[in-house]
Each structure stands twice: as structure tokens, then as C-alpha cells.
Motif scaffolding. Structure first.
Motif, PDB file in Angstrom:
ATOM      1  N   ILE A 122      76.805  -7.690  54.697  1.00 32.63           N
ATOM      2  CA  ILE A 122      75.818  -6.758  55.257  1.00 32.63           C
ATOM      3  C   ILE A 122      76.436  -5.381  55.443  1.00 32.63           C
ATOM      4  CG2 ILE A 122      74.449  -6.256  57.317  1.00 32.63           C
ATOM      5  CD1 ILE A 122      73.957  -9.299  57.531  1.00 32.63           C
ATOM      6  N   ASP A 123      77.700  -5.323  55.886  1.00 30.14           N
ATOM      7  CA  ASP A 123      78.380  -4.030  56.017  1.00 30.14           C
ATOM      8  C   ASP A 123      78.526  -3.346  54.660  1.00 30.14           C
ATOM      9  OD1 ASP A 123      78.599  -4.141  58.720  1.00 30.14           O
ATOM     10  OD2 ASP A 123      80.739  -4.600  58.786  1.00 30.14           O
ATOM     11  N   LEU A 124      78.884  -4.105  53.631  1.00 32.20           N
ATOM     12  CA  LEU A 124      79.011  -3.533  52.293  1.00 32.20           C
ATOM     13  C   LEU A 124      77.655  -3.048  51.772  1.00 32.20           C
ATOM     14  CD1 LEU A 124      81.529  -5.936  50.508  1.00 32.20           C
ATOM     15  CD2 LEU A 124      81.863  -3.520  51.024  1.00 32.20           C
ATOM     16  N   THR A 125      76.600  -3.779  52.104  1.00 29.23           N
ATOM     17  CA  THR A 125      75.259  -3.351  51.702  1.00 29.23           C
ATOM     18  C   THR A 125      74.908  -2.012  52.325  1.00 29.23           C
ATOM     19  OG1 THR A 125      74.508  -5.641  51.443  1.00 29.23           O
ATOM     20  CG2 THR A 125      72.808  -3.960  51.784  1.00 29.23           C
ATOM     21  N   ARG A 126      75.181  -1.869  53.620  1.00 34.59           N
ATOM     22  CA  ARG A 126      74.888  -0.603  54.300  1.00 34.59           C
ATOM     23  C   ARG A 126      75.718   0.540  53.717  1.00 34.59           C
ATOM     24  NH1 ARG A 126      75.156  -3.569  60.159  1.00 34.59           N
ATOM     25  NH2 ARG A 126      72.987  -4.298  60.233  1.00 34.59           N
ATOM     26  N   LEU A 127      76.986   0.254  53.437  1.00 35.45           N
ATOM     27  CA  LEU A 127      77.844   1.273  52.839  1.00 35.45           C
ATOM     28  C   LEU A 127      77.319   1.677  51.463  1.00 35.45           C
ATOM     29  CD1 LEU A 127      80.423   2.990  52.850  1.00 35.45           C
ATOM     30  CD2 LEU A 127      81.661   0.995  51.975  1.00 35.45           C
ATOM     31  N   PHE A 128      76.860   0.703  50.680  1.00 32.78           N
ATOM     32  CA  PHE A 128      76.333   0.991  49.355  1.00 32.78           C
ATOM     33  C   PHE A 128      75.063   1.843  49.448  1.00 32.78           C
ATOM     34  CE2 PHE A 128      74.099  -0.598  45.387  1.00 32.78           C
ATOM     35  CZ  PHE A 128      74.881   0.133  44.511  1.00 32.78           C
ATOM     36  N   GLN A 129      74.208   1.547  50.418  1.00 36.22           N
ATOM     37  CA  GLN A 129      73.007   2.345  50.605  1.00 36.22           C
ATOM     38  C   GLN A 129      73.353   3.800  50.929  1.00 36.22           C
ATOM     39  OE1 GLN A 129      71.363  -0.117  53.722  1.00 36.22           O
ATOM     40  NE2 GLN A 129      69.855  -1.066  52.355  1.00 36.22           N
ATOM     41  N   VAL A 130      74.347   3.985  51.821  1.00 34.63           N
ATOM     42  CA  VAL A 130      74.790   5.348  52.166  1.00 34.63           C
ATOM     43  C   VAL A 130      75.439   6.021  50.962  1.00 34.63           C
ATOM     44  CG1 VAL A 130      76.320   6.705  53.648  1.00 34.63           C
ATOM     45  CG2 VAL A 130      75.053   4.785  54.604  1.00 34.63           C
ATOM     46  N   GLU A 131      76.193   5.251  50.177  1.00 31.70           N
ATOM     47  CA  GLU A 131      76.841   5.781  48.973  1.00 31.70           C
ATOM     48  C   GLU A 131      75.802   6.393  48.026  1.00 31.70           C
ATOM     49  OE1 GLU A 131      80.052   6.121  45.989  1.00 31.70           O
ATOM     50  OE2 GLU A 131      80.043   5.869  48.161  1.00 31.70           O
ATOM     51  N   LEU A 132      74.715   5.677  47.782  1.00 34.08           N
ATOM     52  CA  LEU A 132      73.694   6.171  46.858  1.00 34.08           C
ATOM     53  C   LEU A 132      72.936   7.358  47.448  1.00 34.08           C
ATOM     54  CD1 LEU A 132      72.245   2.843  45.428  1.00 34.08           C
ATOM     55  CD2 LEU A 132      74.192   4.192  44.636  1.00 34.08           C
ATOM     56  N   GLU A 133      72.683   7.322  48.753  1.00 33.60           N
ATOM     57  CA  GLU A 133      72.000   8.441  49.404  1.00 33.60           C
ATOM     58  C   GLU A 133      72.888   9.689  49.393  1.00 33.60           C
ATOM     59  OE1 GLU A 133      70.045   9.552  53.766  1.00 33.60           O
ATOM     60  OE2 GLU A 133      70.728   7.520  53.352  1.00 33.60           O
ATOM     61  N   HIS A 134      74.196   9.506  49.640  1.00 31.95           N
ATOM     62  CA  HIS A 134      75.144  10.614  49.647  1.00 31.95           C
ATOM     63  C   HIS A 134      75.219  11.258  48.260  1.00 31.95           C
ATOM     64  CE1 HIS A 134      78.759  12.854  50.824  1.00 31.95           C
ATOM     65  NE2 HIS A 134      79.304  12.466  49.678  1.00 31.95           N
ATOM     66  N   TYR A 135      75.279  10.423  47.223  1.00 32.72           N
ATOM     67  CA  TYR A 135      75.340  10.952  45.858  1.00 32.72           C
ATOM     68  C   TYR A 135      74.111  11.820  45.568  1.00 32.72           C
ATOM     69  CZ  TYR A 135      75.617  11.225  40.787  1.00 32.72           C
ATOM     70  OH  TYR A 135      75.678  11.696  39.502  1.00 32.72           O
ATOM     71  N   GLU A 136      72.949  11.332  45.949  1.00 34.78           N
ATOM     72  CA  GLU A 136      71.721  12.068  45.670  1.00 34.78           C
ATOM     73  C   GLU A 136      71.706  13.415  46.397  1.00 34.78           C
ATOM     74  OE1 GLU A 136      66.848  11.477  45.876  1.00 34.78           O
ATOM     75  OE2 GLU A 136      68.187   9.858  46.522  1.00 34.78           O
ATOM     76  N   LYS A 137      72.227  13.445  47.626  1.00 37.30           N
ATOM     77  CA  LYS A 137      72.247  14.704  48.382  1.00 37.30           C
ATOM     78  C   LYS A 137      73.239  15.698  47.789  1.00 37.30           C
ATOM     79  CE  LYS A 137      70.747  12.871  52.849  1.00 37.30           C
ATOM     80  NZ  LYS A 137      71.129  12.562  54.247  1.00 37.30           N
ATOM     81  N   GLU A 141      74.569  15.666  44.561  1.00 37.19           N
ATOM     82  CA  GLU A 141      74.297  16.004  43.161  1.00 37.19           C
ATOM     83  C   GLU A 141      72.868  16.481  42.919  1.00 37.19           C
ATOM     84  OE1 GLU A 141      76.585  16.176  40.920  1.00 37.19           O
ATOM     85  OE2 GLU A 141      78.192  15.295  42.144  1.00 37.19           O
ATOM     86  N   GLY A 142      71.974  16.205  43.861  1.00 43.01           N
ATOM     87  CA  GLY A 142      70.595  16.626  43.697  1.00 43.01           C
ATOM     88  C   GLY A 142      69.797  15.771  42.743  1.00 43.01           C
ATOM     89  N   THR A 143      70.310  14.601  42.396  1.00 42.72           N
ATOM     90  CA  THR A 143      69.617  13.689  41.494  1.00 42.72           C
ATOM     91  C   THR A 143      70.058  12.265  41.777  1.00 42.72           C
ATOM     92  OG1 THR A 143      69.116  13.207  39.164  1.00 42.72           O
ATOM     93  CG2 THR A 143      71.374  13.827  39.693  1.00 42.72           C
ATOM     94  N   LEU A 144      69.270  11.296  41.330  1.00 38.68           N
ATOM     95  CA  LEU A 144      69.645   9.895  41.502  1.00 38.68           C
ATOM     96  C   LEU A 144      70.796   9.531  40.571  1.00 38.68           C
ATOM     97  CD1 LEU A 144      66.165   8.099  41.643  1.00 38.68           C
ATOM     98  CD2 LEU A 144      67.770   8.336  43.531  1.00 38.68           C
ATOM     99  N   LEU A 145      71.694   8.704  41.052  1.00 35.99           N
ATOM    100  CA  LEU A 145      72.733   8.136  40.200  1.00 35.99           C
ATOM    101  C   LEU A 145      72.069   7.189  39.193  1.00 35.99           C
ATOM    102  CD1 LEU A 145      75.828   7.830  39.717  1.00 35.99           C
ATOM    103  CD2 LEU A 145      75.799   5.978  41.405  1.00 35.99           C
ATOM    104  N   SER A 146      72.570   7.161  37.970  1.00 36.76           N
ATOM    105  CA  SER A 146      72.006   6.251  36.968  1.00 36.76           C
ATOM    106  C   SER A 146      72.197   4.806  37.402  1.00 36.76           C
ATOM    107  CB  SER A 146      72.682   6.476  35.616  1.00 36.76           C
ATOM    108  OG  SER A 146      74.034   6.037  35.661  1.00 36.76           O
ATOM    109  N   LEU A 147      71.376   3.915  36.879  1.00 31.35           N
ATOM    110  CA  LEU A 147      71.494   2.503  37.237  1.00 31.35           C
ATOM    111  C   LEU A 147      72.867   1.961  36.839  1.00 31.35           C
ATOM    112  CD1 LEU A 147      69.840   0.187  38.502  1.00 31.35           C
ATOM    113  CD2 LEU A 147      69.278  -0.524  36.178  1.00 31.35           C
ATOM    114  N   GLU A 148      73.353   2.387  35.685  1.00 32.58           N
ATOM    115  CA  GLU A 148      74.692   1.968  35.246  1.00 32.58           C
ATOM    116  C   GLU A 148      75.744   2.441  36.239  1.00 32.58           C
ATOM    117  OE1 GLU A 148      76.761  -0.004  32.004  1.00 32.58           O
ATOM    118  OE2 GLU A 148      74.627   0.481  32.082  1.00 32.58           O
ATOM    119  N   GLY A 149      75.605   3.674  36.707  1.00 31.15           N
ATOM    120  CA  GLY A 149      76.549   4.211  37.685  1.00 31.15           C
ATOM    121  C   GLY A 149      76.498   3.460  39.004  1.00 31.15           C
ATOM    122  N   LYS A 150      75.297   3.090  39.436  1.00 33.75           N
ATOM    123  CA  LYS A 150      75.162   2.315  40.672  1.00 33.75           C
ATOM    124  C   LYS A 150      75.874   0.974  40.537  1.00 33.75           C
ATOM    125  CE  LYS A 150      70.505   4.194  41.334  1.00 33.75           C
ATOM    126  NZ  LYS A 150      69.072   3.881  41.345  1.00 33.75           N
TER     127      LYS A 150
END
Length: 273
Positions: A103-118, A120-129
Motif C-alpha cells: 500500500i505504501d508503494l502504491t501511494r508512492l507510485f501515485q505521487v510519482e505519476l502526479e509529480h511527473y505530470e506537474k 513535465e506538463g504531460t502524462l508519462l507514457s504507459l511504457e514509462g509508468k
């Protein structure tokens, strides 16, 4: 001085929140906390474990479902745990293994993707995720060697290709793209057997929900760590779909109807046998 400070901040900026923590606050990472490192510890502690997750493609997207049971040895630690989570708008993550770390890793992953979007200004590709999740799992390897493994399933809609995709992992962070369907957790063998019989190309989203419930029902029938639909407590699996419109949690009413339909069909079949 202000220009020097700005240059320093720019030099330290990274689109990876995990890299930022690893560099500046490594003790905050789930796998770097005091008392959780090293592979020389004795027997692993008794902690809740989460199982079982099933995922499959359907016409236009992917689906992921998880039962609600967590076990601690021979004890049911929870009947209400959720094991499938939205990672971002176009992806979902299912966890099996040591529940707290997962669950901790899940929360970290969610923040990771949100941080990238903020940043870079775009969503990370699915491959990148998928790659970044693999790196996080690899970081947990010392704990996995102590018996505190986390093994996720990751699925999402690839907006560039217009298809749903599914990825599995091993404890070393190895990433493998799956096709059609996949399962993880203690009941995965039984769920996979059900999926082999019930899955077919171009399922509708509604049909995929029923197939997922059937697979979890079969897993619960043979694996004590997997909980099937609970009609007494009104507890149903957690199910998410992902398509071109984004992630969607399947409503409790739909899950209840599908679960009761499966139970009724099996009850009738049992009487006729």
C-alpha cells in the motif's frame, strides 16, 4: 545570489519523485525505513498479506479485480482490504504480497505519476509508468529476500496506441507484458484456470466483470487466503476498468448483481448434479 540559488534548484529538479526522495530524504521511502533494510534478519514478522488479483483485456480496454481478504498466517487479518487502486487517470495497480509495504508503494507510485505530470506538463507514457513501477519493486528487493515481497499487476490504456495493456512483475522488478489475461497472489493458479476457460477476445466490459468474479470465486473455493463474494456482509470484489475515457470503479450494485448471478448459477448446477 538569487541566480545561483535558482540554478541550484534547477540542477536538483527531477521529474521522478522517487529519485527526489532517494537523494534528499531516503528514510521516507517504504523500503528504506529504519529496521527494514538488510537481508540478514531472521524469520519475517507475521504481517497481513494481500491476495488475489486478476486482470484481463476486453473490447476497448482492460479490467482489474481483487478480492477483499488479507491473511496473517492462518488468521483472516481483514475482510475489507482493497487491493486495486487507480494509479492515475489511465492506469490501475493491483497488489499482492505484504500488504503494508504494498500500500505504501502504491501511494508512492501515485505521487510519482502526479509529480511527473506537474513537472513535465504531460502524462508519462504507459511504457514509462510500467518501467518506473519496476524500479520501485527492485528497490524493495532487500525486504523481499526477508520474505516481505510485493508483487503487483499494472494495467492501463495506452493513449498513443489506443489499446489496453497489462504488465506483470517479479520481486526483482522484472517487467513482463501480458496478453489476454493474468493473475497474481496465492489463489492465482486457480483463478488463471478459470480465466483460460471463460476469457475470450472482444468481451464487453460487463462480460469481463462477470468473468473476473467467476475467477475470484474459483480461487476462493480452493485457496483459503482468497475471499469470495460475501453475501452476508455485502462485500464484493474491488473492480476497475480502464478505457479511452479513463479509469472507472465498477459500482457496488453491478458487482452485487453479477456476484449473485454467479452464485445462483452454481447453486442450480449443484442441485442438478
Amino acid at each position: 545570489m538569487q541566480e545561483s540559488t535558482a540554478n541550484k534548484v534547477a540542477a536538483n529538479a527531477t521529474s521522478s519523485f522517487t529519485e527526489h526522495l532517494q537523494r534528499d530524504r531516503p528514510e521516507l521511502l517504504p523500503f528504506n525505513r529504519p529496521g527494514q533494510g538488510g537481508a540478514t534478519a531472521a524469520a519475517p514478522p507475521q504481517v497481513p498479506h494481500a491476495t488475489t488479483i486478476v486482470a484481463m483485456s476486453y473490447s476497448g480496454g482492460v479490467l482489474m479485480a481483487g478480492d477483499r481478504r488479507a491473511t496473517m498466517g492462518n488468521v483472516i487479518a481483514s475482510r475489507h482490504i482493497e487491493k486495486v487502486f487507480p494509479a492515475d487517470r489511465y492506469s490501475v495497480l493491483g497488489i499482492a504480497g505484504t500488504a503494508g509495504i504494498a500500500i505504501d508503494l502504491t501511494r508512492l507510485f501515485q505521487v510519482e505519476l502526479e509529480h511527473y505530470e506537474k513537472i513535465e506538463g504531460t502524462l508519462l507514457s504507459l511504457e514509462g509508468k510500467a518501467n518506473r513501477l519496476g524500479a520501485m519493486i527492485r528497490g524493495n528487493l532487500p525486504l523481499a529476500l526477508q520474505g516481505l515481497a510485493v508483487v503487483p499487476l499494472f494495467a492501463g490504456f495506452d493513449t498513443s496506441a489506443g489499446v489496453g495493456r497489462l504488465f506483470s512483475y517479479d520481486v526483482t522488478g522484472g517487467r513482463y507484458e501480458e496478453h489476454e489475461h493474468h493473475t497474481v497472489g496465492s489463489g492465482s493458479v486457480f483463478a488463471r484456470g478459470a480465466l483460460k476457460k471463460l476469457w475470450r477476445p472482444n468481451l464487453s466490459a460487463e462480460e469481463a466483470v462477470s468473468v473476473a468474479i467467476e475467477a475470484l470465486f474459483d480461487a476462493a473455493d480452493d485457496d483459503s487466503a482468497t475471499g469470495g463474494p460475501d453475501t452476508v456482509r455485502r462485500l464484493w470484489p474491488v473492480v476497475y476498468t480502464v478505457d479511452s475515457t479513463g479509469t472507472r470503479r465498477v459500482a457496488e450494485e453491478q458487482l452485487a448483481a453479477a456476484s449473485l448471478s454467479v452464485i445462483e448459477a452454481r447453486t442450480v448446477a449443484g442441485r442438478e448434479a
